[in-house]
Enzyme design. Sequence first.
Site, PDB file in Angstrom:
ATOM      1  N   SER A 155       0.778  -1.086   0.134  1.00  0.00           N
ATOM      2  CA  SER A 155      -0.009   0.135  -0.031  1.00  0.00           C
ATOM      3  C   SER A 155       0.613   1.396  -0.033  1.00  0.00           C
ATOM      4  CB  SER A 155      -1.011  -0.014   1.153  1.00  0.00           C
ATOM      5  OG  SER A 155      -1.911   1.410   1.262  1.00  0.00           O
TER       6      SER A 155
ATOM      7  N   TYR B 276      -1.403  -0.966  10.158  1.00  0.00           N
ATOM      8  CA  TYR B 276      -1.433  -1.543   8.909  1.00  0.00           C
ATOM      9  C   TYR B 276      -0.413  -0.640   7.933  1.00  0.00           C
ATOM     10  CZ  TYR B 276      -3.772  -1.369   4.330  1.00  0.00           C
ATOM     11  OH  TYR B 276      -3.959  -1.497   2.916  1.00  0.00           O
TER      12      TYR B 276
END
Length: 273
Positions: free
Chosen positions: A147, A161
């Site tokens: 990401s 995350y």
Amino acid sequence: MTVPGDPSARRLALITGASAGIGQQLARVYAEHGWDVALTARRADRLEQLADELKMRAGVETLVLPEDLADPAAPERLLAEIEARDRVVDALVNNAGYSRVEGFQATPWDQHRAMLQVMLLAPTELTHRVLPGMCERRFGRILNVASLAGYMPATGGDTLYGPIKSFLTKASAGLHLEVRSRDVHVTALCPGYTWSEFHDVNGQRQAISHATPEWAWMGADEVARAGYEACEANRPICVPGAPNKATSAILKALPDEWTLALAARHAERLGRL
């Protein structure tokens, strides 16, 4: 990637988190290019629907393997089931993932542990298990869905995350160097905001949509195609979309205290701080 005749001579892609979003679109892309696909996620009904679609549209073989990667034994079970069907993994797509936005302290440890298992330990173990065969056969593809969040400090309230995605990106780059002479391609796909169920699941759809301009979003199909093409070209990092490419370049150039301030401001807009 289809070889006529014996199914064991055909290329097989194992895709985790294949029931929705980027994983589902990656399954479609691989099938369109003639790959047989092994689909895994928790929701068996969705996997069956996708498998039927891919068989009908692309004429490929599909293996439906429901699993919960939060179980530490799941990676071994998955690969044992594929081996029992006389197949080998020629492409591994580590896509399964989610985020938790309740805050580090407010989230019970067993939920943190499950997240680390699904998004960090399971992809690392799957990679470690399939890589020797790929190197021996001198053919392999490993696509790790990371990401753009891995390029900046973690957003407050969603503490793990970003660091997990940063690990996947850096580990992919290192592995790319380690195995490139063995005709094994390793790529980290680093998308930004993507239209999928991701923000519905973590309850942030309204807040994220309000805080993020429409031009910053990409379709899951666009992201999947960019990732597939990058892995086939053996590019170690793929940041899809011009706005995301510009953002990643800026984040790399900014001092740490500036990126931390940006992360704090973003968290405030989302109501997490």
